[in-house]
Design a protein around this motif. Structure first.
Motif, PDB file in Angstrom:
ATOM      1  N   PRO A   1       5.864  -3.073  14.751  1.00 41.15           N
ATOM      2  CA  PRO A   1       6.443  -2.585  13.491  1.00 41.15           C
ATOM      3  C   PRO A   1       7.911  -2.220  13.552  1.00 41.15           C
ATOM      4  CG  PRO A   1       5.023  -0.910  14.482  1.00 41.15           C
ATOM      5  CD  PRO A   1       4.808  -2.170  15.267  1.00 41.15           C
TER       6      PRO A   1
ATOM      7  N   ARG B   1       0.089   0.464   9.676  1.00 39.81           N
ATOM      8  CA  ARG B   1      -0.243   0.867   8.308  1.00 39.81           C
ATOM      9  C   ARG B   1      -1.653   1.450   8.240  1.00 39.81           C
ATOM     10  NH1 ARG B   1       2.017  -4.739   5.583  1.00 39.81           N
ATOM     11  NH2 ARG B   1       4.229  -4.164   5.514  1.00 39.81           N
ATOM     12  N   THR B   2      -2.565   0.832   8.973  1.00 46.17           N
ATOM     13  CA  THR B   2      -3.949   1.304   8.956  1.00 46.17           C
ATOM     14  C   THR B   2      -4.067   2.681   9.578  1.00 46.17           C
ATOM     15  OG1 THR B   2      -4.744  -0.978   9.097  1.00 46.17           O
ATOM     16  CG2 THR B   2      -6.290   0.761   9.694  1.00 46.17           C
TER      17      THR B   2
ATOM     18  N   THR C   1      -1.788   5.039   9.955  1.00 44.73           N
ATOM     19  CA  THR C   1      -1.190   6.106   9.148  1.00 44.73           C
ATOM     20  C   THR C   1      -2.074   6.429   7.953  1.00 44.73           C
ATOM     21  OG1 THR C   1       0.197   4.430   8.072  1.00 44.73           O
ATOM     22  CG2 THR C   1       1.192   5.698   9.848  1.00 44.73           C
ATOM     23  N   ALA C   2      -2.670   5.414   7.334  1.00 44.37           N
ATOM     24  CA  ALA C   2      -3.572   5.662   6.211  1.00 44.37           C
ATOM     25  C   ALA C   2      -4.768   6.498   6.654  1.00 44.37           C
ATOM     26  CB  ALA C   2      -4.031   4.347   5.594  1.00 44.37           C
TER      27      ALA C   2
ATOM     28  N   ASP D   1      -1.309   0.486  -0.908  1.00 47.39           N
ATOM     29  CA  ASP D   1      -0.909   1.213   0.299  1.00 47.39           C
ATOM     30  C   ASP D   1      -0.192   2.474  -0.146  1.00 47.39           C
ATOM     31  OD1 ASP D   1       0.376   2.190   2.553  1.00 47.39           O
ATOM     32  OD2 ASP D   1       1.039   0.235   3.273  1.00 47.39           O
TER      33      ASP D   1
ATOM     34  N   THR E   1       0.743   5.184   1.759  1.00 43.85           N
ATOM     35  CA  THR E   1       1.460   5.988   2.759  1.00 43.85           C
ATOM     36  C   THR E   1       2.684   5.305   3.364  1.00 43.85           C
ATOM     37  OG1 THR E   1      -0.041   5.205   4.513  1.00 43.85           O
ATOM     38  CG2 THR E   1      -0.647   7.248   3.387  1.00 43.85           C
ATOM     39  N   SER E   2       2.752   3.982   3.359  1.00 45.61           N
ATOM     40  CA  SER E   2       3.794   3.300   4.129  1.00 45.61           C
ATOM     41  C   SER E   2       5.195   3.503   3.584  1.00 45.61           C
ATOM     42  CB  SER E   2       3.494   1.801   4.207  1.00 45.61           C
ATOM     43  OG  SER E   2       2.346   1.569   4.988  1.00 45.61           O
TER      44      SER E   2
ATOM     45  N   ILE F   1       7.492   0.932   7.689  1.00 46.58           N
ATOM     46  CA  ILE F   1       6.380  -0.018   7.694  1.00 46.58           C
ATOM     47  C   ILE F   1       5.993  -0.459   6.287  1.00 46.58           C
ATOM     48  CG2 ILE F   1       5.460   0.760   9.890  1.00 46.58           C
ATOM     49  CD1 ILE F   1       3.390   2.399   8.371  1.00 46.58           C
ATOM     50  N   ALA F   2       6.832  -0.135   5.308  1.00 47.90           N
ATOM     51  CA  ALA F   2       6.497  -0.485   3.919  1.00 47.90           C
ATOM     52  C   ALA F   2       6.661  -1.975   3.676  1.00 47.90           C
ATOM     53  CB  ALA F   2       7.368   0.299   2.950  1.00 47.90           C
TER      54      ALA F   2
END
Length: 973
Positions: free
Chosen positions: A229, A658-659, A661-662, A962, A964-965, A972-973
């Motif tokens: 990332p 991403r996963t 952090t979610a 998504d 949180t990104s 990581i967005a």
């Protein structure tokens, strides 16, 4: 003096479990003669770790989910953790006094002759460890057992069990000796044998044998193969700890290690300000066989994260009875004395070890307890440990003829890393085992491309450049030429280890993933911890460009010893992302990886080809490094999903970031979000009683048939039964993994459209009341819910048949806006991939409950359309309807003003018709409302865009939310 025997404390129980007959003498097991040993005396030194029990049991903390663990650790604080889970301080002081200590800062008792060596061991109440130096005489006096020295093989040993003097009086929690030494395995496979095929022994590794393997810079492997990332971002990443026993930063010549590290970074084209710190430098030395392992570790981590400082852990050094065992280096990495580090330095949050102690301790021994509790210490210290599983294949370089793993570091609190071989398109043209796959893939063969996409392929080879990743398989470099195993053969490091550790129970996270890892070839067959957890490139067709052993030149190296620091380098990026989003560091995270794979399988590349066969016994017709052996044929194959060669697979770093952090925000801030299905004990007074499955809230649920054949299935809802005539899913009906992979900007539109128009089963959707019972049968047989503990909190649950071939997935049509830190007015990233030919657009709106109610109106009620559109979210440009980008194409948008806990539903338009996420608001066919939505895992859904249900492929527009990104720096967005 009176003694009490320490059970299971023989030398062979320290070193030879599963390898030799533990009732044999050491002389027999190690095969030395009567003249090859002598009684140790006062000139012989051996250093012993006396380890006390924990004051309290940390199991409840460690078995909690990640978010709860982090909150518990934060509440305790660093001092409180060790006041609670270290040794009882009074008992520790008493034991120190027993050995003549004065509770000063000395690290070993009696104190080393020179103060300079005082920080090479860890002795403290927090670590529960007291290192004691004994000579041959004092050893025999304390343990009531004679200490011997084998002169021919240079190691200390004893016969029979050890004892404790009765005046010692305290319980031991563990026992360890600063020594590493295992016997050669005895044949336990009897006459088992197999004939090996000529040539390469596993697909996709041929280029090693022909000396045409490609070597790439570590940062390029991280970016091009694994989608790291933060690759190329000038982001300050934290310190990484490297376990480097004995060698540390030792190099020949006067120049500094830092100098050569910087020169290496220049040579591979990266720049950064990461520095190197060494624990125990006074006891390090440059070995005769060079610093190959050390330089490999350093090269990988500093090329990928050049701004990360590196802490090198030497351990005990090589003076005064010390042997720099891996055990002592681990202890130093976990228990670094803050007074011995540079100002401003913090203990590394991530530790990587490519080394393994040679000992194989008996699981019933105090030796085993000592080692296993090290990893518990790291977990309580909130550190992440990545451990190389090994390069010896299924036999693990042991000649007992069976499968083997190294038990002492197969901890459930460490991430065990296996190896793969990655090949580019260019390499596949040179590897005869891959050429057929390349030809089929370039010709558009769906079956081949389907398998390759699951393994991480993002574009068709016919369109790809020569350096693009094509395929990833199990790392296995063994090659048979006549009767000679080249690449050094089974007795050397050339294949990923893997298998089952039956010395411990299967960890809860593997059970929750639906795994029951089992071996029948282990000398103690049964179930246990499956190994590895994850994998990454280790050699075969692609090597790493790293510093030479002396750090002065470039070298090309391989092994799980490269895959492991690569994973550690990824984890330190995760920690930087977590910190940027206000989250604590990952710490013990092995369970998080299995949770991520369950809810977002696209975060991993699934390795499905290759094997790690390498079991053997001595004697026979095959030449391995000049030693004649007989292969016994025990080992493991890669398979779809988790397997005992590559675990969950290799990472898609960005999708995994991403996963994670979610998941982290969900567990930290939303523990009360209702599960899709709740398991209630039938008898609350009996924890072991059967469970009843009930709806976690009032909600609209989609029942999605994923059937291998035309099977009938039935549904029980609140006591009412409904039967369905299910049809088999299409050959290439979309999976959650494919749907999530397709939501990458660089994923080829050709691959998307290649898998168009393959039907899913017919979705049944209805509103289920809170607490209503839910049951599913397939073909009249009961189903199981193998991953309910992982997925129910994230919007779906699978009911699976006995063979695991068919399932009914129960899923929500509504997303919960679990925003970062539960903050309001956030931006949600919407990603979409179109696989339908119509001009489609999608609208997102807020609902009041999981059944889709808006202002008291249910989907399908008069006025619902207007109420829903009045609640629409705007994207950053001000629009409420967001258009698809065309057949096969990718797009994304930003939804603004999303508040914590919002419940979000969707509407799809194909330009003529409008479809809701709730079937009861849509058209009817044969009296049944048509569902147009399918869940593909973590906040990801697919639409069917044709009136009446169309071809039911549910991929005409795949959409992901998504929450949180975009938070923080949006890396990581």
């Amino acid at each position: 003096m009176a003694y009490t025997e320490i059970q299971n404390s023989s030398y062979l129980q320290f070193t030879g479990y599963s390898l030799v007959d533990l009732s044999a003498t050491v002389q027999h097991a190690y095969r030395f003669g009567d003249s090859d040993y002598e009684t140790a005396d006062s000139s012989d030194l051996i250093n012993v770790a006396i380890i006390l029990p924990r004051a309290n049991d940390p199991t409840a903390l460690l078995e909690a989910d990640w978010g709860t663990r982090q909150q518990m650790l934060a509440e305790l604080g660093s001092d409180g953790v060790w006041d609670t889970y270290g040794a009882d301080s009074t008992t520790y002081s008493d034991v120190v006094s027993y050995f003549g200590g004065d509770n000063s800062e000395d690290q070993i008792y009696p104190t080393f002759p020179y103060d300079a060596y005082s920080n090479t061991y860890v002795s403290s109440a927090e670590s529960r460890t007291l290192w004691v130096q004994m000579d041959g005489t004092t050893f025999s006096q304390f343990f009531g057992t004679t200490l011997y020295y084998c002169t021919s093989q240079e190691f200390y040993f004893w016969e029979g069990n050890l004892n404790l003097p009765d005046d010692f009086g305290w319980e031991l929690g563990g026992l360890w000796f600063d020594a590493s030494n295992s016997p050669e395995g005895e044949n336990q496979a009897h006459d088992a044998s197999v004939a090996l095929p000529q040539g390469v022994q596993s697909i996709g590794n041929t280029l090693t044998a022909t000396n045409t393997a490609t070597s790439l810079n570590p940062q390029d492997i991280a970016a091009d193969f694994y989608n790291f990332p933060l690759n190329g971002e000038a982001v300050p990443t934290g310190a990484i700890g490297l376990v480097e026993p004995g060698i540390g930063t030792a190099i020949p010549g006067p120049d500094s290690f830092d100098h050569y590290t910087k020169e290496y970074r220049k040579s591979v084209g990266v720049s950064g300000d990461g520095l190197v710190y060494t624990q125990g430098a006074v006891g390090q030395s440059y070995p005769d066989n060079g610093g190959l392992e050390r330089s490999l570790d350093v090269g990988v981590v500093t090329a990928i994260n050049p701004n990360s400082d590196i802490a090198m852990y030497v351990g005990s050094g090589d003076q005064y009875g010390a042997t720099s065992s891996v055990f002592t280096a681990y202890q130093s990495a976990i228990w670094q004395d803050p007074d011995t580090v540079p100002v401003g330095w913090t203990n590394p949050a991530v530790i990587s070890s490519s080394w393994g102690d040679g000992n194989n301790p008996d699981p019933s021994s105090l030796f085993y307890s000592a080692y296993s509790e090290l990893f518990v210490d790291a977990a309580l210290n909130n550190q992440t440990i990545f451990t190389a599983l090994g390069d010896g294949g299924s036999g693990n370089q042991q000649s007992n003829g069976l499968t083997n793993v190294t038990y002492n570091y197969a901890s459930p609190y460490s991430v065990l890393v296996g190896g793969t071989s990655v090949s580019t398109v260019s390499q596949a043209t040179q590897d005869y085992t891959l050429t057929p796959f390349l030809q089929l893939a370039a010709g558009g063969d769906r079956a081949t491309l389907w398998r390759l996409v699951a393994g991480g392929l993002t574009s068709s080879p016919k369109d790809a450049n020569a350096t693009q990743q094509f395929i990833e398989v199990v790392w296995n470099q063994y090659y048979l030429d006549g009767t000679t195993l080249t690449a050094d053969g089974y007795t050397s490091n050339n294949t990923t280890s893997g298998g089952v550790d039956t010395t411990q129970p299967t960890p809860s996270y593997q059970l929750d993933f639906g795994l029951t890892p089992t071996t029948t070839t282990n000398p103690y067959p049964g179930q246990g911890r499956g190994l590895p957890d994850v994998a990454a490139n280790a050699g075969g067709n692609t090597y790493y460009v790293v510093p030479s052993p002396d750090m002065k030149d470039i070298y090309y190296d391989w092994g799980t010893s490269a895959a492991t620091p690569l994973w550690a380098s990824l984890a330190i990026q995760f920690n930087a992302i977590f910190a940027d989003q206000g989250l604590p560091q990952l710490g013990y995270m092995t369970d998080l990886l299995y949770l991520a794979a369950a809810v977002a399988p696209g975060a991993f590349n699934d390795i499905t080809m290759g094997n790690n066969m390498s079991s053997y016994r001595l004697g026979g017709t095959y030449d391995s490094q000049g030693e004649m052996i007989t292969p016994t044929g025990y080992g493991y194959e890669a398979t779809p999903g988790y397997d005992l060669t590559t675990g969950l697979g290799s990472p898609n770093g960005l999708l995994l970031a991403r996963t994670l952090t979610a998941i982290a925000h969900s567990q930290m801030s939303y523990p009360l979000s209702p599960d899709v299905i709740v398991q209630l004990p039938v008898d609350p007074s009996d924890p072991a009683s059967a469970v009843e499955l009930v709806s976690g809230t009032r909600q609209s649920l989609m029942f999605q048939p994923i059937l291998a054949a035309d099977d009938a299935w039935s549904l029980s809802l609140g006591g009412s039964d409904i039967s369905f005539s299910g049809t088999a899913s299409g050959s290439y009906a979309w999976t959650s993994q494919l749907a999530q992979q397709s939501l990458q900007q660089d994923f080829s539109a050709d691959l998307v459209t290649l898998f168009d128009r393959f039907s899913q089963g017919t979705v049944y959707q209805t509103v289920v009341e809170a607490g209503a019972g839910i049951g599913v049968d397939i073909q009249g047989a009961a189903t199981s819910l193998p991953q309910i503990n992982l997925t129910s909190a994230f919007g779906f649950v699978d009911f699976t048949d006995a063979d695991g071939d068919s399932a009914i997935q129960v899923a929500r049509a509504v997303a919960i806006a679990e925003t970062a830190l539960a903050t309001d007015d956030q931006t949600a990233i919407m990603r979409m991939r179109q696989n339908g030919m119509n001009d489609v657009s999608v609208l997102f709106y807020e609902v009041d409950d999981f059944a889709g109610t808006v202002d008291g109106l249910a989907p399908g009620d008069a006025g619902y359309d207007a109420a829903a559109t009045a609640r629409a979210y705007q994207e950053s440009g001000g629009a409420t309807w967001i258009a698809g980008k065309g057949y096969g194409q990718y797009g994304e948008a930003e939804l603004i003003d999303v508040d914590s806990g919002d419940l979000i539903a969707m509407i799809l338009s194909n330009g003529t018709d409008t479809f809701y996420a709730f079937a009861q608001a849509n058209e009817q066919v044969d009296g049944q409302s048509v569902a147009h939505l399918w869940s593909y895992g973590l906040n990801t859904w697919g639409w069917e865009d044709l009136y009446g249900g169309g071809d039911r492929d549910y991929n005409d527009l795949v959409v992901q939310l998504d929450f949180t990104s975009a938070y923080g720096s949006g890396w990581i967005a």
